[in-house]
Motif scaffolding. Sequence first.
Motif, PDB file in Angstrom:
ATOM      1  N   GLY A 174       0.772  -1.234   0.000  1.00  0.00           N
ATOM      2  CA  GLY A 174       0.000   0.000   0.000  1.00  0.00           C
ATOM      3  C   GLY A 174       0.800   1.279   0.000  1.00  0.00           C
ATOM      4  N   ILE A 175       2.143   1.181   0.016  1.00  0.00           N
ATOM      5  CA  ILE A 175       2.968   2.386   0.082  1.00  0.00           C
ATOM      6  C   ILE A 175       3.124   2.975  -1.312  1.00  0.00           C
ATOM      7  CG2 ILE A 175       5.205   3.354   0.696  1.00  0.00           C
ATOM      8  CD1 ILE A 175       3.555   2.375   3.061  1.00  0.00           C
ATOM      9  N   ARG A 176       2.597   4.197  -1.471  1.00  0.00           N
ATOM     10  CA  ARG A 176       2.687   4.854  -2.769  1.00  0.00           C
ATOM     11  C   ARG A 176       3.120   6.303  -2.645  1.00  0.00           C
ATOM     12  NH1 ARG A 176      -0.838   7.847  -5.936  1.00  0.00           N
ATOM     13  NH2 ARG A 176      -0.485   7.686  -8.195  1.00  0.00           N
ATOM     14  N   THR A 177       2.779   6.969  -1.540  1.00  0.00           N
ATOM     15  CA  THR A 177       3.057   8.389  -1.363  1.00  0.00           C
ATOM     16  C   THR A 177       3.869   8.624  -0.095  1.00  0.00           C
ATOM     17  OG1 THR A 177       1.088   8.850  -0.026  1.00  0.00           O
ATOM     18  CG2 THR A 177       0.826   8.894  -2.436  1.00  0.00           C
ATOM     19  N   VAL A 178       4.379   9.855   0.031  1.00  0.00           N
ATOM     20  CA  VAL A 178       5.091  10.232   1.257  1.00  0.00           C
ATOM     21  C   VAL A 178       4.171  10.117   2.460  1.00  0.00           C
ATOM     22  CG1 VAL A 178       6.219  12.146   2.463  1.00  0.00           C
ATOM     23  CG2 VAL A 178       6.723  11.726   0.036  1.00  0.00           C
ATOM     24  N   ASP A 179       2.907  10.483   2.274  1.00  0.00           N
ATOM     25  CA  ASP A 179       1.951  10.375   3.380  1.00  0.00           C
ATOM     26  C   ASP A 179       1.776   8.927   3.811  1.00  0.00           C
ATOM     27  OD1 ASP A 179       0.083  11.719   5.157  1.00  0.00           O
ATOM     28  OD2 ASP A 179      -1.491  10.683   4.039  1.00  0.00           O
ATOM     29  N   ASP A 180       1.791   8.000   2.868  1.00  0.00           N
ATOM     30  CA  ASP A 180       1.717   6.575   3.203  1.00  0.00           C
ATOM     31  C   ASP A 180       2.912   6.164   4.068  1.00  0.00           C
ATOM     32  OD1 ASP A 180      -0.625   6.228   1.719  1.00  0.00           O
ATOM     33  OD2 ASP A 180       0.477   5.673  -0.103  1.00  0.00           O
ATOM     34  N   VAL A 181       4.093   6.654   3.716  1.00  0.00           N
ATOM     35  CA  VAL A 181       5.300   6.343   4.485  1.00  0.00           C
ATOM     36  C   VAL A 181       5.198   6.921   5.894  1.00  0.00           C
ATOM     37  CG1 VAL A 181       7.794   6.679   4.646  1.00  0.00           C
ATOM     38  CG2 VAL A 181       6.742   6.198   2.427  1.00  0.00           C
ATOM     39  N   LYS A 210       2.515   7.539   7.661  1.00  0.00           N
ATOM     40  CA  LYS A 210       1.562   6.765   8.454  1.00  0.00           C
ATOM     41  C   LYS A 210       2.143   5.410   8.840  1.00  0.00           C
ATOM     42  CE  LYS A 210      -2.510   9.078   6.602  1.00  0.00           C
ATOM     43  NZ  LYS A 210      -3.703   8.973   5.709  1.00  0.00           N
ATOM     44  N   LEU A 211       2.923   4.802   7.948  1.00  0.00           N
ATOM     45  CA  LEU A 211       3.592   3.550   8.275  1.00  0.00           C
ATOM     46  C   LEU A 211       4.538   3.739   9.455  1.00  0.00           C
ATOM     47  CD1 LEU A 211       4.326   0.536   7.114  1.00  0.00           C
ATOM     48  CD2 LEU A 211       6.387   1.710   6.368  1.00  0.00           C
ATOM     49  N   LEU A 212       5.331   4.811   9.417  1.00  0.00           N
ATOM     50  CA  LEU A 212       6.276   5.074  10.501  1.00  0.00           C
ATOM     51  C   LEU A 212       5.549   5.433  11.798  1.00  0.00           C
ATOM     52  CD1 LEU A 212       8.967   7.066   8.507  1.00  0.00           C
ATOM     53  CD2 LEU A 212       9.168   4.739   9.375  1.00  0.00           C
ATOM     54  N   ASP A 213       4.434   6.164  11.681  1.00  0.00           N
ATOM     55  CA  ASP A 213       3.616   6.426  12.867  1.00  0.00           C
ATOM     56  C   ASP A 213       3.242   5.117  13.550  1.00  0.00           C
ATOM     57  OD1 ASP A 213       3.560   9.193  12.489  1.00  0.00           O
ATOM     58  OD2 ASP A 213       1.613   9.190  11.490  1.00  0.00           O
ATOM     59  N   GLY A 214       2.901   4.124  12.739  1.00  0.00           N
ATOM     60  CA  GLY A 214       2.428   2.857  13.277  1.00  0.00           C
ATOM     61  C   GLY A 214       3.502   2.003  13.923  1.00  0.00           C
ATOM     62  N   LEU A 215       4.766   2.379  13.786  1.00  0.00           N
ATOM     63  CA  LEU A 215       5.839   1.636  14.447  1.00  0.00           C
ATOM     64  C   LEU A 215       5.901   1.932  15.945  1.00  0.00           C
ATOM     65  CD1 LEU A 215       8.743   1.939  11.835  1.00  0.00           C
ATOM     66  CD2 LEU A 215       7.105   0.075  12.140  1.00  0.00           C
ATOM     67  N   PHE A 255       6.568  20.725  19.138  1.00  0.00           N
ATOM     68  CA  PHE A 255       7.599  20.132  18.281  1.00  0.00           C
ATOM     69  C   PHE A 255       8.341  18.983  18.960  1.00  0.00           C
ATOM     70  CE2 PHE A 255      12.102  20.317  16.789  1.00  0.00           C
ATOM     71  CZ  PHE A 255      11.906  19.923  15.483  1.00  0.00           C
ATOM     72  N   HIS A 256       8.669  19.113  20.250  1.00  0.00           N
ATOM     73  CA  HIS A 256       9.483  18.073  20.892  1.00  0.00           C
ATOM     74  C   HIS A 256       8.699  16.788  21.166  1.00  0.00           C
ATOM     75  CE1 HIS A 256       8.624  20.579  24.741  1.00  0.00           C
ATOM     76  NE2 HIS A 256       7.732  19.618  24.696  1.00  0.00           N
ATOM     77  N   HIS A 257       7.398  16.769  20.906  1.00  0.00           N
ATOM     78  CA  HIS A 257       6.606  15.539  21.035  1.00  0.00           C
ATOM     79  C   HIS A 257       6.457  14.801  19.705  1.00  0.00           C
ATOM     80  CE1 HIS A 257       5.607  15.908  25.221  1.00  0.00           C
ATOM     81  NE2 HIS A 257       5.136  17.130  25.054  1.00  0.00           N
ATOM     82  N   LEU A 258       7.101  15.279  18.656  1.00  0.00           N
ATOM     83  CA  LEU A 258       7.014  14.627  17.353  1.00  0.00           C
ATOM     84  C   LEU A 258       8.123  13.589  17.199  1.00  0.00           C
ATOM     85  CD1 LEU A 258       6.465  17.703  15.007  1.00  0.00           C
ATOM     86  CD2 LEU A 258       4.719  16.237  16.053  1.00  0.00           C
ATOM     87  N   PRO A 259       7.823  12.434  16.594  1.00  0.00           N
ATOM     88  CA  PRO A 259       8.891  11.487  16.244  1.00  0.00           C
ATOM     89  C   PRO A 259       9.718  12.065  15.106  1.00  0.00           C
ATOM     90  CG  PRO A 259       6.810  10.765  15.324  1.00  0.00           C
ATOM     91  CD  PRO A 259       6.497  11.968  16.170  1.00  0.00           C
ATOM     92  N   PRO A 260      10.929  11.564  14.920  1.00  0.00           N
ATOM     93  CA  PRO A 260      11.828  12.178  13.931  1.00  0.00           C
ATOM     94  C   PRO A 260      11.233  12.344  12.537  1.00  0.00           C
ATOM     95  CG  PRO A 260      13.060  10.675  15.319  1.00  0.00           C
ATOM     96  CD  PRO A 260      11.625  10.510  15.708  1.00  0.00           C
ATOM     97  N   HIS A 261      10.495  11.354  12.037  1.00  0.00           N
ATOM     98  CA  HIS A 261       9.995  11.459  10.659  1.00  0.00           C
ATOM     99  C   HIS A 261       8.959  12.563  10.494  1.00  0.00           C
ATOM    100  CE1 HIS A 261       7.033   8.764  12.575  1.00  0.00           C
ATOM    101  NE2 HIS A 261       6.164   9.181  11.662  1.00  0.00           N
ATOM    102  N   ARG A 262       8.298  12.947  11.579  1.00  0.00           N
ATOM    103  CA  ARG A 262       7.283  13.986  11.487  1.00  0.00           C
ATOM    104  C   ARG A 262       7.875  15.395  11.418  1.00  0.00           C
ATOM    105  NH1 ARG A 262       2.564  13.117   9.104  1.00  0.00           N
ATOM    106  NH2 ARG A 262       1.785  11.046   9.649  1.00  0.00           N
ATOM    107  N   ARG A 263       9.193  15.509  11.560  1.00  0.00           N
ATOM    108  CA  ARG A 263       9.821  16.804  11.284  1.00  0.00           C
ATOM    109  C   ARG A 263       9.616  17.192   9.826  1.00  0.00           C
ATOM    110  NH1 ARG A 263      15.155  14.576  13.618  1.00  0.00           N
ATOM    111  NH2 ARG A 263      14.531  14.266  15.793  1.00  0.00           N
ATOM    112  N   VAL A 264       9.562  16.186   8.952  1.00  0.00           N
ATOM    113  CA  VAL A 264       9.310  16.450   7.536  1.00  0.00           C
ATOM    114  C   VAL A 264       7.939  17.098   7.379  1.00  0.00           C
ATOM    115  CG1 VAL A 264       9.037  15.389   5.265  1.00  0.00           C
ATOM    116  CG2 VAL A 264      10.789  14.540   6.839  1.00  0.00           C
ATOM    117  N   SER A 265       6.920  16.541   8.045  1.00  0.00           N
ATOM    118  CA  SER A 265       5.571  17.109   8.000  1.00  0.00           C
ATOM    119  C   SER A 265       5.561  18.510   8.579  1.00  0.00           C
ATOM    120  CB  SER A 265       4.601  16.218   8.784  1.00  0.00           C
ATOM    121  OG  SER A 265       4.619  14.897   8.323  1.00  0.00           O
TER     122      SER A 265
END
Length: 245
Positions: A4-11, A13-18, A145-155
């Motif tokens: 199901g991974i096709r977009t940056v948003d998909d990635v 959400k996948l990382l969120d789920g880890l 900001f300090h409550h975000l996981p590393p990948h959400r810095r991109v968002s």
Amino acid sequence: MDRGIRTVDDVMKLLDGLFAPEADRWTEGAAGWWDGFYGDRSKPVPFFVDKPDENLVSYLDRGLVTPGRALDLGCGPGRNALYLASLGFQVDAVDLSAEAISWAEERARETGAGSAVRFHRGDAFALDPAEFGGPYDLVHDSGCFHHLPPHRRVSYLQLLDRVLAPGGRFSLTCFASGAMGSELPDADFYGQSRLHGGLAYTPESLRWIFSDLEEVELRRMRDEPAESPCFGEAFLWSALFRRPS
């Protein structure tokens, strides 16, 4: 088979789920946790006070920030949003917690500042661009900001790029390394499925993350006494950046 991974948003959400569900402090699913956090207003939480951040007051006092349109990310009970409104800003303020927004709206009614602040309960990364697309002259973040996981810095950077006006200011308050927050390497958070209460940052890391912006000031927040009209805790960085015109 899941492909199901096709977009940056998909990635994203996948990382969120880890992360374990109880570690989530940044998605829509975290609203219930924050509602519980804000539900008891008598708790001795430093930022429950009805006072603006001392760095924000300082920026306004010195003319580093001037009134315009403002976006308050993770506004909590609205202390900074209402301060900005009192100085002539038109403010949009967003938080995941319905409890926090309810408290903020009560404070707005008490001060008569409701017409200058629009409170929104929801995910800052999912704001309707037609309604919250900016441009904002100021984006202020006190403790989100300090409550975000590393990948959400991109968002987060994408959000700033979308809403911050040319020449606009970005004001940030976050955990300071050596004082508060986890200092684990970014990759380790994914292996452990939790954020250990929030991420600590060094001045160098903040300068690197926000390197597309011009640094105006980066310092430790001043520790304000109980009788001060401002909020301040020395375990936080206060940073002000400017988007090039």
